[in-house]
Structures are given as structure tokens and as C-alpha cells.
Design a protein around this motif. Structure first.
Motif, PDB file in Angstrom:
ATOM      1  N   ALA A  29       0.834  -1.203   0.000  1.00  0.00           N
ATOM      2  CA  ALA A  29       0.000   0.000   0.000  1.00  0.00           C
ATOM      3  C   ALA A  29       0.868   1.252   0.000  1.00  0.00           C
ATOM      4  CB  ALA A  29      -0.928   0.002   1.208  1.00  0.00           C
ATOM      5  N   LEU A  30       1.873   1.295   0.858  1.00  0.00           N
ATOM      6  CA  LEU A  30       2.749   2.461   0.924  1.00  0.00           C
ATOM      7  C   LEU A  30       3.514   2.655  -0.377  1.00  0.00           C
ATOM      8  CD1 LEU A  30       4.173   2.157   4.561  1.00  0.00           C
ATOM      9  CD2 LEU A  30       2.317   3.619   3.746  1.00  0.00           C
ATOM     10  N   ARG A  31       3.907   1.552  -1.004  1.00  0.00           N
ATOM     11  CA  ARG A  31       4.609   1.650  -2.294  1.00  0.00           C
ATOM     12  C   ARG A  31       3.694   2.260  -3.347  1.00  0.00           C
ATOM     13  NH1 ARG A  31       4.584  -1.107  -6.867  1.00  0.00           N
ATOM     14  NH2 ARG A  31       3.267  -2.781  -6.016  1.00  0.00           N
ATOM     15  N   LEU A  32       2.462   1.780  -3.415  1.00  0.00           N
ATOM     16  CA  LEU A  32       1.516   2.301  -4.401  1.00  0.00           C
ATOM     17  C   LEU A  32       1.148   3.754  -4.125  1.00  0.00           C
ATOM     18  CD1 LEU A  32      -0.808  -0.811  -4.804  1.00  0.00           C
ATOM     19  CD2 LEU A  32       0.754   0.131  -6.523  1.00  0.00           C
ATOM     20  N   PHE A  33       0.999   4.098  -2.859  1.00  0.00           N
ATOM     21  CA  PHE A  33       0.690   5.492  -2.519  1.00  0.00           C
ATOM     22  C   PHE A  33       1.805   6.408  -3.003  1.00  0.00           C
ATOM     23  CE2 PHE A  33      -1.782   3.901   1.451  1.00  0.00           C
ATOM     24  CZ  PHE A  33      -2.862   3.574   0.656  1.00  0.00           C
ATOM     25  N   ALA A  34       3.059   5.954  -2.838  1.00  0.00           N
ATOM     26  CA  ALA A  34       4.205   6.765  -3.265  1.00  0.00           C
ATOM     27  C   ALA A  34       4.265   6.881  -4.790  1.00  0.00           C
ATOM     28  CB  ALA A  34       5.501   6.151  -2.739  1.00  0.00           C
ATOM     29  N   GLU A  35       3.888   5.808  -5.477  1.00  0.00           N
ATOM     30  CA  GLU A  35       3.995   5.780  -6.936  1.00  0.00           C
ATOM     31  C   GLU A  35       2.864   6.526  -7.630  1.00  0.00           C
ATOM     32  OE1 GLU A  35       4.202   1.689  -8.032  1.00  0.00           O
ATOM     33  OE2 GLU A  35       6.268   1.432  -7.317  1.00  0.00           O
ATOM     34  N   GLN A  36       1.631   6.385  -7.119  1.00  0.00           N
ATOM     35  CA  GLN A  36       0.496   6.936  -7.867  1.00  0.00           C
ATOM     36  C   GLN A  36      -0.430   7.817  -7.041  1.00  0.00           C
ATOM     37  OE1 GLN A  36      -0.806   3.052  -9.212  1.00  0.00           O
ATOM     38  NE2 GLN A  36      -2.480   2.987  -7.725  1.00  0.00           N
ATOM     39  N   GLY A  37      -0.077   8.046  -5.778  1.00  0.00           N
ATOM     40  CA  GLY A  37      -0.889   8.908  -4.932  1.00  0.00           C
ATOM     41  C   GLY A  37      -1.902   8.124  -4.115  1.00  0.00           C
ATOM     42  N   TYR A  38      -2.234   8.677  -2.948  1.00  0.00           N
ATOM     43  CA  TYR A  38      -3.161   7.993  -2.043  1.00  0.00           C
ATOM     44  C   TYR A  38      -4.554   7.877  -2.659  1.00  0.00           C
ATOM     45  CZ  TYR A  38      -6.066   7.118   2.071  1.00  0.00           C
ATOM     46  OH  TYR A  38      -6.984   6.602   2.950  1.00  0.00           O
ATOM     47  N   ALA A  40      -5.562   8.023  -5.695  1.00  0.00           N
ATOM     48  CA  ALA A  40      -5.651   7.258  -6.944  1.00  0.00           C
ATOM     49  C   ALA A  40      -5.493   5.757  -6.734  1.00  0.00           C
ATOM     50  CB  ALA A  40      -4.603   7.750  -7.933  1.00  0.00           C
ATOM     51  N   THR A  41      -5.066   5.361  -5.554  1.00  0.00           N
ATOM     52  CA  THR A  41      -4.830   3.945  -5.269  1.00  0.00           C
ATOM     53  C   THR A  41      -6.079   3.315  -4.667  1.00  0.00           C
ATOM     54  OG1 THR A  41      -2.480   4.369  -4.865  1.00  0.00           O
ATOM     55  CG2 THR A  41      -3.387   2.309  -4.003  1.00  0.00           C
ATOM     56  N   THR A  42      -6.492   2.180  -5.206  1.00  0.00           N
ATOM     57  CA  THR A  42      -7.682   1.493  -4.725  1.00  0.00           C
ATOM     58  C   THR A  42      -7.312   0.296  -3.844  1.00  0.00           C
ATOM     59  OG1 THR A  42      -7.807  -0.045  -6.599  1.00  0.00           O
ATOM     60  CG2 THR A  42      -8.868   2.120  -6.865  1.00  0.00           C
ATOM     61  N   VAL A  43      -8.261  -0.131  -3.065  1.00  0.00           N
ATOM     62  CA  VAL A  43      -8.072  -1.330  -2.242  1.00  0.00           C
ATOM     63  C   VAL A  43      -7.782  -2.528  -3.129  1.00  0.00           C
ATOM     64  CG1 VAL A  43      -9.256  -2.980  -0.738  1.00  0.00           C
ATOM     65  CG2 VAL A  43      -9.412  -0.525  -0.269  1.00  0.00           C
ATOM     66  N   GLU A  44      -8.471  -2.592  -4.260  1.00  0.00           N
ATOM     67  CA  GLU A  44      -8.268  -3.716  -5.191  1.00  0.00           C
ATOM     68  C   GLU A  44      -6.823  -3.754  -5.689  1.00  0.00           C
ATOM     69  OE1 GLU A  44     -12.372  -3.065  -4.554  1.00  0.00           O
ATOM     70  OE2 GLU A  44     -10.835  -1.636  -5.241  1.00  0.00           O
ATOM     71  N   GLN A  45      -6.257  -2.603  -5.978  1.00  0.00           N
ATOM     72  CA  GLN A  45      -4.870  -2.558  -6.433  1.00  0.00           C
ATOM     73  C   GLN A  45      -3.911  -2.986  -5.332  1.00  0.00           C
ATOM     74  OE1 GLN A  45      -4.817   1.580  -7.597  1.00  0.00           O
ATOM     75  NE2 GLN A  45      -5.006   1.094  -9.788  1.00  0.00           N
ATOM     76  N   ILE A  46      -4.185  -2.556  -4.121  1.00  0.00           N
ATOM     77  CA  ILE A  46      -3.334  -2.951  -2.993  1.00  0.00           C
ATOM     78  C   ILE A  46      -3.406  -4.457  -2.780  1.00  0.00           C
ATOM     79  CG2 ILE A  46      -2.960  -2.737  -0.505  1.00  0.00           C
ATOM     80  CD1 ILE A  46      -4.188   0.101  -0.732  1.00  0.00           C
ATOM     81  N   ALA A  47      -4.613  -4.999  -2.821  1.00  0.00           N
ATOM     82  CA  ALA A  47      -4.794  -6.433  -2.621  1.00  0.00           C
ATOM     83  C   ALA A  47      -4.067  -7.229  -3.698  1.00  0.00           C
ATOM     84  CB  ALA A  47      -6.286  -6.774  -2.618  1.00  0.00           C
ATOM     85  N   GLU A  48      -4.174  -6.780  -4.938  1.00  0.00           N
ATOM     86  CA  GLU A  48      -3.494  -7.481  -6.036  1.00  0.00           C
ATOM     87  C   GLU A  48      -1.984  -7.443  -5.850  1.00  0.00           C
ATOM     88  OE1 GLU A  48      -3.186  -7.408 -10.943  1.00  0.00           O
ATOM     89  OE2 GLU A  48      -4.424  -5.923  -9.889  1.00  0.00           O
ATOM     90  N   ALA A  49      -1.449  -6.279  -5.466  1.00  0.00           N
ATOM     91  CA  ALA A  49      -0.005  -6.158  -5.280  1.00  0.00           C
ATOM     92  C   ALA A  49       0.478  -7.033  -4.125  1.00  0.00           C
ATOM     93  CB  ALA A  49       0.364  -4.699  -5.015  1.00  0.00           C
TER      94      ALA A  49
END
Length: 202
Positions: A29-38, A40-49
Motif C-alpha cells: 500500500a505504501l509503495r503504491l501510494f508513493a507511486e500513484q498517490g493515495y 488514486a490507489t484502490t483497495v483492489e490494487q493494494i490487494a493485487e499487489a
């Protein structure tokens, strides 16, 4: 306190696996927040990652906000305070409580604390929820200090002391973030607490 969920140091294979899953979800989640913004990041994307299902995500974190806010450091503080010698002056016990707690934080975890603190300061929804976390920590400290001193958690002096401690922690955290984590957070907290405890005989 705002810290990684691995702080609980659970025992037992099942609990270690759960802690690893929570840690992985939070890291991704923290990686995705840094890459694409809080936002813009969805729960589904976090779960997949994190290679888990969305339903598994929600078993560990009730909301997306919680993946930033949730931690186990109140438990660490509570255990560290309970382990202080009964005859130690309160100020000494409190400083040692924080020293022992911060000693359990790895350099990698401290980087995550910095990332999470930045998010909490910049995202309105997270700023609002942060107050709940602070109040929870005040309640934890109040209970521990009250038990140690033979008073009630809602004793005005106990609440005032805990409020002062939280003021020190919050202002120190803000300074630490503004300095981009240049110095170890635990070192800065101990330095700030020294000024506080000297005021009540520590």
C-alpha cells in the motif's frame, strides 16, 4: 503512535503468518501510494499487489485509511511501561519505556513511519482519523501510569501528564518529518522527553 503493524512481535506460527500478511499489505500500500498517490490507489490494487483478495485486505484493515493508521505500538508501550522497576521514578520509567519501544523498530520500519506520517499530515481524511489514534494512545498511557501510581486513569493529573507526553510526541514527530527523518526518531523523542520529565522530578 504511528508505526508499522509488525510492532506487536507476535509469537506462534499462526500469528507470525498473520503479521507477515498484514506487513505485506501495508508495504505494498505504501509503495503504491508513493507511486500513484493515495487517492488514486484502490483497495483492489493494494490487494493485487500483496497477492491477497480484497476480502482478505478488509479482514486486516477495515478501510483504506487504516492501512496507513493502524499499528500495534500502544501494545509495545504498555508492555514496556509494565516492565519498568516499581521503585523507578515515574519520569525515568517513562523515558525508558520509550527507549525500549523505539529500540525494537528497525531502520526499514522507521522509513515506513516517515512515509505514513507524511501521508497523515497531507491527506485530510487521515488527519481527521489521526486524532482518534492519539486519544487511544492517551488512554493506554493513562491506564499504565495510573496502575503504576495507584490512581484512576481519569485522575486529572494523570490525564494532564499524558496530554503533555502526547504533545511532546506530536511536536517531535512534526519536526522529524520536516527534517526528512535526518535523525533517529527515538533519539529525538528521548531528547524532548528529557525536558518534560525534568519538570516532574524524573
Amino acid at each position: 503512535m504511528t508505526t508499522p503493524v509488525s510492532a506487536g512481535r507476535p509469537d506462534g506460527l499462526r500469528e507470525r503468518k498473520k503479521a507477515k500478511t498484514r506487513r505485506t499489505i501495508q508495504e505494498q500500500a505504501l509503495r503504491l501510494f508513493a507511486e500513484q498517490g493515495y487517492d488514486a490507489t484502490t483497495v483492489e490494487q493494494i490487494a493485487e499487489a500483496a497477492e491477497v483478495s480484497p476480502s482478505t485486505f478488509f479482514r486486516y484493515f477495515p478501510t483504506k485509511e487504516d492501512v496507513v493508521l493502524q499499528d500495534d505500538y500502544d501494545v509495545l508501550l504498555q508492555a514496556a511501561l509494565a516492565g519498568q522497576p516499581a521503585d523507578a521514578p515515574l519520569g525515568v520509567a517513562l523515558r525508558e519505556m520509550f527507549r525500549q519501544s523505539f529500540a525494537q523498530i528497525s531502520a526499514e520500519e522507521e522509513k515506513d513511519i516517515l512515509t505514513r506520517a507524511r501521508l497523515q499530515m497531507s491527506i485530510p481524511a487521515l488527519r481527521a482519523r489521526t486524532l482518534d489514534n492519539l486519544l487511544s494512545t492517551v488512554a493506554t498511557l493513562s491506564a499504565g501510569i495510573a496502575e503504576r501510581s495507584g490512581r484512576e486513569p481519569h485522575d486529572p493529573e494523570i490525564r494532564a501528564l499524558c496530554g503533555a507526553i502526547m504533545g511532546v510526541l506530536v511536536t517531535t514527530l512534526l519536526a522529524w518529518v520536516n527534517q526528512d527523518g535526518h535523525r533517529p526518531l527515538g533519539e529525538m523523542v528521548d531528547e524532548a522527553l528529557k525536558h518534560l520529565v525534568e519538570g516532574f522530578g524524573g
